[in-house]
Scaffold this motif. Structure first.
Motif, PDB file in Angstrom:
ATOM      1  N   ARG A 161       0.824  -1.218   0.000  1.00  0.00           N
ATOM      2  CA  ARG A 161       0.000   0.000   0.000  1.00  0.00           C
ATOM      3  C   ARG A 161       0.859   1.270   0.000  1.00  0.00           C
ATOM      4  NH1 ARG A 161      -5.479  -0.876   0.977  1.00  0.00           N
ATOM      5  NH2 ARG A 161      -5.759   1.276   1.638  1.00  0.00           N
TER       6      ARG A 161
ATOM      7  N   PHE B  59       1.202   3.604  -2.134  1.00  0.00           N
ATOM      8  CA  PHE B  59       0.623   4.062  -3.394  1.00  0.00           C
ATOM      9  C   PHE B  59       1.366   5.268  -3.972  1.00  0.00           C
ATOM     10  CE2 PHE B  59      -3.110   2.012  -1.271  1.00  0.00           C
ATOM     11  CZ  PHE B  59      -3.163   0.926  -2.117  1.00  0.00           C
TER      12      PHE B  59
ATOM     13  N   LEU C   6      -7.375   7.306  -1.384  1.00  0.00           N
ATOM     14  CA  LEU C   6      -6.983   6.079  -0.668  1.00  0.00           C
ATOM     15  C   LEU C   6      -6.382   6.407   0.696  1.00  0.00           C
ATOM     16  CD1 LEU C   6      -5.579   3.948  -3.617  1.00  0.00           C
ATOM     17  CD2 LEU C   6      -7.440   3.273  -2.077  1.00  0.00           C
TER      18      LEU C   6
ATOM     19  N   GLN D  74     -12.670   1.305   1.960  1.00  0.00           N
ATOM     20  CA  GLN D  74     -11.391   0.776   2.449  1.00  0.00           C
ATOM     21  C   GLN D  74     -11.378   0.754   3.972  1.00  0.00           C
ATOM     22  OE1 GLN D  74      -8.114  -0.261   0.256  1.00  0.00           O
ATOM     23  NE2 GLN D  74     -10.166  -1.125   0.073  1.00  0.00           N
TER      24      GLN D  74
ATOM     25  N   PRO E  30      -9.208  -1.785   5.227  1.00  0.00           N
ATOM     26  CA  PRO E  30      -8.503  -1.751   3.939  1.00  0.00           C
ATOM     27  C   PRO E  30      -8.343  -3.130   3.296  1.00  0.00           C
ATOM     28  CG  PRO E  30      -6.996  -1.290   5.773  1.00  0.00           C
ATOM     29  CD  PRO E  30      -8.354  -1.465   6.368  1.00  0.00           C
TER      30      PRO E  30
ATOM     31  N   ARG F 268      -6.223  -6.098   1.642  1.00  0.00           N
ATOM     32  CA  ARG F 268      -4.857  -6.630   1.639  1.00  0.00           C
ATOM     33  C   ARG F 268      -4.699  -7.399   0.334  1.00  0.00           C
ATOM     34  NH1 ARG F 268      -5.992  -9.643   7.003  1.00  0.00           N
ATOM     35  NH2 ARG F 268      -6.741  -7.843   8.170  1.00  0.00           N
TER      36      ARG F 268
ATOM     37  N   GLU G 297      -7.075 -10.636  -3.341  1.00  0.00           N
ATOM     38  CA  GLU G 297      -7.441  -9.525  -2.466  1.00  0.00           C
ATOM     39  C   GLU G 297      -8.318 -10.048  -1.341  1.00  0.00           C
ATOM     40  OE1 GLU G 297     -10.689  -7.112  -3.513  1.00  0.00           O
ATOM     41  OE2 GLU G 297      -9.834  -5.258  -2.710  1.00  0.00           O
TER      42      GLU G 297
ATOM     43  N   VAL H 143      -8.519  -0.652  -4.905  1.00  0.00           N
ATOM     44  CA  VAL H 143      -7.072  -0.478  -5.082  1.00  0.00           C
ATOM     45  C   VAL H 143      -6.661  -0.857  -6.505  1.00  0.00           C
ATOM     46  CG1 VAL H 143      -6.519  -0.804  -2.650  1.00  0.00           C
ATOM     47  CG2 VAL H 143      -6.595  -2.798  -4.159  1.00  0.00           C
TER      48      VAL H 143
END
Ligand code: FES
Ligand SMILES: [Fe+2]
Lengths: 170, 433
Positions: free
Chosen positions: A33, A35, A80, A88, A91, A93, A123, A168
């Motif tokens: 994550r 991002f 995000l 999220q 959230p 993973r 996910e 995501v």
């Protein structure tokens, strides 16, 4: 095909491992994550595209799941990071696996390479596990001793299916 | 409830609240499929999806698989996608083109008006074999308004004009924006699903109350949402950042109802005067050239945000699209979103719309995903048996007549439109088919 690609690679003086390492690094940033760091892998004119139909020709003439330039990517990532992004909470993973890498095109003059690979992303979020899989193509541009992504195109095998919310990038 | 007695149905909806069972009871869902989706005028598709004779799309009306196809006389037919022989689904593609629709099982083929055309090994058909009776079943009633195709699966009921009449202006509002007076739904589609009742999406379409909180993650520190239209520099101001509350301008937005469950919200917060880009400026020029400056100015005055044509579709006037709601089960719904191209507008403007729709309404968008999360959580919360009622009382008694549009007006952050939907719902549900 594979052999031809390898010859081209040799000519460019680039090792296949360099591309592989880059894609693994990219996948890892997504799984962790990170991002913003992921976004920084993209060139200023870079785009991230997930078509909604197989063999889709254009991100402009047809709906896509994602088609982000750097500006939209930034808005997406700010979201995000927002504490009240409900989709999220909790959230996602994710775990990516990237393989079957083939260097499909090289353009030494521009220092650009197209690398195709196959991926699986699992996910997990809020008691549900989902599987995403498909082919991806990275158009990479040489940048110092690494690359910048000019375009990442992700062709999900179920791209024209109906999806539950996806929060995501893949 | 299985028999759907009128009195039982009536107990589920009160002036400012509805019983949770309208979202969770599978028997009620079955009844909805029969009494609402089995007879109401439902949106099927758009004529631009079946331009030439033989062009077809497949979809579902409630849970009935159907084919919308252009016949050679130019008319659009809505056929049941179920072979009249032994029941196989005849057309398996989402869209395509064919002279004849041929079943994969024994090869019966049907004309594009549903008539049975050929049967392999015809000598096996007995004397009583009635070709005329063995065509694909057709939706008994089909109505088209400016390219929007609706069908009713019942042969009786309110006329198409009665149903759609009050919403024609909303369709006109959109179609008139196209310099050539025509829309094209030919830019693919978004498909998303969620584990929740179909009415959660229908109610949400006209709900401006949820935006500042439900979509908080799309609003920047200044309380402004990102730009959602080609040529816009920024989106609507939904929060007054300093006071940390819903912006006054947002609270002023209006909603309207016109019976039959239909309604719309007005689009008052975007300052259209600031919208500018080479493509948009060119569009304004082309439009004025086609319809005259005065009419063009009228068309470009923002009036509508979302319009709901109950029970299964909405059109959006901001980043333009058509939305189709497809119930699958009491707790499962699919929604399809079709980007709209304004025929005659510069390609760059249409491209911009298609692109920004990815951002707002794809399954991976910034906006729709938070709504989906709310629908899923509503469905989960409504499983609770300790509390039976869902409150929809905001603005109860504050409705007023709107003479200009012949509608009833309220604030868009009220729940007048939801109450209007339940009024229509009870109307459908109380009456046995
Ligand atoms: S079921 Fe269609 S031809 Fe037999
Ligand atoms: Fe929403």
């Amino acid at each position: 095909m594979a052999l031809a690609a390898r010859e081209l690679l040799t000519a460019s003086g680039l090792d296949r491992a360099a591309f592989e390492e880059f894609l693994i690094h990219e996948a890892r940033l997504l799984d962790e994550r990170r991002f913003r760091d992921w976004m920084e892998l993209f060139a200023d004119d870079g785009t991230y595209w997930v078509p909604a139909t197989p063999d889709q020709n254009s991100p402009f003439e047809e709906a896509s799941l994602f088609y982000d330039d750097r500006e939209l990517m930034k808005t997406r990532i700010e979201r995000l990071e927002h504490p009240r992004i409900h989709v999220q909470t909790p959230p996602s993973r994710t775990a990516h696996i990237v393989g079957n890498l083939v260097v499909e095109e090289t353009d030494e003059a521009k220092g650009e390479y197209v690398v195709g690979s196959t991926f699986i992303m699992v996910e997990y979020r809020d008691d549900a596990q989902r599987l995403f899989a498909g082919r991806q193509r990275h158009r990479l541009r040489r940048h110092g001793d690494t690359f910048r992504i000019v375009q990442k195109r992700v062709d999900l095998i179920n791209c024209d299916g109906a999806f539950e919310a996806m929060a995501v990038p893949i | 409830m299985r028999n759907g007695h009128a009195d039982d149905i009536a107990t589920l909806v009160e002036p400012g609240r509805v019983h949770r069972r309208v979202y969770t009871d599978p028997d009620l869902f079955e009844l909805e499929m029969e009494r609402i989706f089995g007879r109401a005028w439902l949106y099927v598709g758009h004529s631009s999806q079946v331009k030439e004779p033989g062009d077809y799309i497949t979809t579902d009306l409630g849970r009935q698989p159907v084919i919308m196809v252009r016949h050679r006389d130019g008319s659009i037919k809505v056929l049941l996608n179920r072979c009249s022989h032994r029941g196989a689904k005849v057309v398996n593609d989402r869209k395509g083109h064919a002279q004849r629709l041929t079943c994969c099982y024994h090869g019966w083929s049907f004309d594009t008006d549903g008539k049975l055309a050929t049967v392999p090994v015809p000598e096996g058909c007995g004397a009583g074999f009635d070709r005329d009776a063995l065509g694909l079943a057709r939706a008994p009633r089909v109505g088209v308004y400016r390219g929007f195709v609706f069908a009713s699966l019942a042969d009786k009921g309110p006329s198409f004009e009665d149903h759609i009449g009050p919403m024609q202006g909303n369709i006109d509002d959109l179609v008139d924006r196209a310099p050539d007076g025509e829309l094209a739904l030919d830019a693919g589609m978004h498909r998303y699903v969620y584990n929740g009742n179909w009415k959660l999406q229908v109610e949400n379409v006209l709900d401006s109350y949820h935006v500042p909180f439900g979509h908080a993650s799309t609003v920047n520190k200044q309380g402004v949402q990102f730009a959602r239209r080609e040529g816009d520099q920024k989106g609507a101001t939904v929060v007054e950042a300093e006071k940390k509350q819903t912006a006054a301008s947002w609270k002023d937005r209006k909603s309207f109802t016109v019976g039959n469950g239909h309604g719309w919200t007005s689009n008052t917060t975007l300052d259209d005067g600031k919208r500018s880009s080479p493509a948009f400026d060119e569009y304004k020029r082309v439009l004025a050239e086609k319809v005259g400056a005065e009419r063009a100015a009228e068309i470009l005055t923002p009036r509508l945000h979302n319009s709901l044509i109950y029970p299964n579709m909405s059109i959006m006037g901001l980043n333009i699209h058509v939305r189709v709601i497809k119930p699958i089960a009491v707790d499962r719904t699919e929604v399809n979103i079709f980007p709209i191209r304004l025929v005659g507008a510069p390609a760059a403007m249409n491209f911009g719309n298609i692109r920004l729709l990815n951002v707002t309404h794809s399954a991976a968008s910034f906006v729709q995903t938070d709504d989906l999360e709310s629908f899923v959580r509503a469905q989960k919360g409504l499983q609770s048996r300790m509390s039976d009622w869902v409150d929809i009382s905001r603005g109860l008694g504050a409705e007023e007549p709107d003479r200009a549009t012949n509608a009833t007006r309220g604030l868009a952050t009220h729940e007048m439109v939801v109450r209007a939907q339940y009024k229509a719902w009870v109307g459908y549900m109380r009456e046995a088919a």
